[in-house]
Design an enzyme around this catalytic site. Structure first.
Site, short mmCIF file in Angstrom:
data_model
loop_
_atom_site.label_atom_id
_atom_site.label_comp_id
_atom_site.label_asym_id
_atom_site.label_seq_id
_atom_site.Cartn_x
_atom_site.Cartn_y
_atom_site.Cartn_z
N CYS A 175 0.82 -1.21 0.00
CA CYS A 175 0.00 0.00 0.00
C CYS A 175 0.86 1.26 0.00
O CYS A 175 0.33 2.36 -0.11
CB CYS A 175 -0.94 0.01 1.20
SG CYS A 175 -2.02 -1.43 1.23
N HIS A 191 -9.17 4.17 -0.70
CA HIS A 191 -7.83 3.60 -0.63
C HIS A 191 -7.59 2.62 -1.78
O HIS A 191 -7.60 1.41 -1.60
CB HIS A 191 -7.67 2.90 0.74
CG HIS A 191 -6.32 2.34 1.01
ND1 HIS A 191 -5.16 2.84 0.43
CD2 HIS A 191 -5.92 1.30 1.81
CE1 HIS A 191 -4.12 2.13 0.86
NE2 HIS A 191 -4.55 1.19 1.68
#
Lengths: 387, 387
Positions: B83, B335
């Protein structure tokens, strides 16, 4: 950008290593490179890898390998450019250390291709082709290269057997390389009789995949000034360039021209202040024998359509005009895809240090390596030179 | 390393974009960044992405997107740090342009998470955890964060509802951000009543995944000298750092300390010559509300165990002592994992330029962004400043 040198190299044998995990192989190469450099730590780790997410269900490789190799807390990242991932990692390490932001970096290439029995490695490798416009038609990587080779034979009138010297040379040079996957000499007859894979590419035109890891440690050249005159030669980075072409082969006007190879090689020559005549060895990306020919031509070692002549006339062997695949190349050292680019660099360093064993070249001072991702899509060229 | 500035930014709305392909979204962000910068070309493209190989069967993203965005032949590569891939791409772009090797670069973050109906995105995301020692035990990412949050609540005596202000602030700030995934204000009661995901993490502690792409264009600051005094503010890169920790959470001595955040933030402060008191906004990595607390503490905005107090006392809102998630954060902007790090940077640029809309901060001159890969495993911090 400040000048840089390669202080350490580390390699693991390319093999089917079912018993050794990705992190173990990667760490072994990292630790060997540190040991070879006489260092205990490094500022950053750049990991070149293509398939870990697909075949090993493991991403975040940079952090994982840094930790496993005893380098917890350092900056670390993974880089992917298909089969060019290794050289891509090196190029990023070069720019990072060259910028002055960090003072040392390891560029690691690692690939674990024998991870799960029954895994469809051919399909995984096809992710380097265009997933919307190529692979849906059933095109594997060998099929793409077969189309290109067929076109080349048609355009320039060569016979398939004219490519035999490329594979024979690679196999001969791998015989005494302890890191090579294949240790068996082949003859022209073996080449002619090899099992067909995707016409006109047969088994001895194609490089074997495998597991493997290789690492090199980069530092500023000025940090080594005090070493002058003692110990082994200092190997400096004289050129580093990257270029791309279309990912899909059908989007190119001329499929037998590696335009990204021509572009990155010509800029690397300019950076190093050399011409093709100055290159003592060329570790090229012979994933398939057709790529050997196209690379030699794009980089100025042969006219368009004339590269097979270099092999037929004996110019590519150690001692020849432009030795290639001096420790086996992809064809016989093996092609653990994301690791290959760093194996090439380690081999050039071995030659420039005089540590290449039975295929050591006399007085080699300038070596070039070229790593290709996709069917000529991403091409990264490095020139190393003894300082 | 020479000083750098961000000349252009581009974003696509974070959403479930079933009709738009990965390459289309990526190219849209790249072209928007070029347009915003008033440029037609760029020397290199660094693509941050985590999941394309797993979910889209497409690697070689650097080359693919360069070609699709009309930038055929430039240097291009993909970077992966789970991420944290977006900020990792930016950091590499910074070192590349900073080194002088190239004169401009686009750092792109892109993620296509709604690619195939039925794809197991939770399993794909778990590839950012340790595939040998964490995921075989069934640990998903939310489960790992739940273990950390439970420990934090136990250690410091907070109640779950004490985390409500973090999520309420994020949702409020996203209301007028056209690129945000969620446009709905939430109340403390909504937060308390939200569906449980992995105790103590409920749906309003967790950020939504999505598709999205964001890009920023980097150039040397000296190339913009002539712009002084006219047009919008020049946003310079004042700090850029990366650090790692163990990939597996269980290998840490203290799971409620983000040591890689502390390390990268303290070095970024030193590079920029600032302290936490000088930071006008902080775009942190609130993938889960516990990460908000841990980031604020590791970066020096709260004592260990005291971050919830910042929310409860109203210090994190626009106008507060340390505004966070000013355009929605991961919680409400969304996200899209490998893209998030670049969305954060684009949002800081918006704030520093005075282009942030209804949540614009008064007189913001120094902004920080922090992007996390894995459960605190890879942490990359950037500080931007108006020049």
């Amino acid at each position: 950008m400040r000048e840089l040198a390669i202080l350490g190299i580390g390699q693991t044998p390319v093999a089917e290593s079912w018993e050794t995990s990705l992190r173990e192989q990667a760490s072994e190469a990292v630790l060997k490179a540190l040991q070879d450099a006489g260092r205990e730590g490094v500022d950053a780790l750049f990991v070149g890898n293509m398939l870990s997410g697909i075949l090993s269900h493991q991403e975040a490789l940079g952090t994982l390998i840094a930790d496993w190799a005893g380098l917890r807390h350092i900056e670390a990242v993974k880089v992917e450019a298909a089969c060019g991932s290794g050289a891509a990692a090196l190029r990023l390490a070069i720019m990072a250390v060259g910028s002055g932001e960090i003072d040392s970096a390891i560029a690691l290439g690692v690939e674990k291709m024998t991870e799960m029995k029954g895994a469809d490695t051919t399909a995984a490798l096809a992710e380097a082709a265009d997933a919307d416009y190529e692979t849906p038609h059933g095109l594997s990587f060998v099929a793409l290269n077969a189309l290109v080779m067929r076109r080349y034979l048609y355009e320039y009138g060569w016979k398939h057997t004219d490519f035999a010297p490329f594979s024979i040379n690679a196999h001969a040079n791998a015989l005494h390389n302890p890191y090579a996957r294949l240790h068996e000499a082949i003859t022209e007859k073996d080449y002619q009789n090899a099992r067909m894979v995707a016409e006109p590419i047969n088994l001895l035109d194609a490089s074997p995949i495998g597991d493997g890891a290789a690492a090199v440690l980069i530092v500023p050249l000025e940090h080594l000034r005090h070493r002058n005159g003692k110990g082994r030669p200092v190997v400096a980075i004289a050129g580093s360039t990257a270029a791309t072409d279309t990912l899909a082969v059908h989007d190119r006007k001329d499929v037998t021209l590696l335009s990204a190879a021509a572009s990155s090689a010509s800029r690397a020559y300019a950076q190093a202040g050399v011409t093709p005549q100055d290159i003592d060895l060329f570790e090229l990306h012979d994933a398939f024998s057709i790529m050997t020919a196209l690379s030699l031509e794009a980089c100025g070692f042969a006219e368009r359509g004339q590269a097979p002549r270099l092999g037929l006339d004996g110019h590519i062997h150690p001692g020849g005009r432009i030795p290639i695949c001096t420790l086996g190349g992809l064809k016989a050292r093996g092609h653990p895809v994301g690791a290959t680019g760093i194996y090439q660099i380690a081999e050039v360093v071995q030659q420039l240090r005089g540590e290449a064993g039975p295929t050591q070249l006399d007085g080699a001072r300038i070596g070039m390596a070229q790593n290709i991702g996709g069917s000529g899509a991403t091409i990264i060229t490095h020139i190393l030179r003894v300082k």
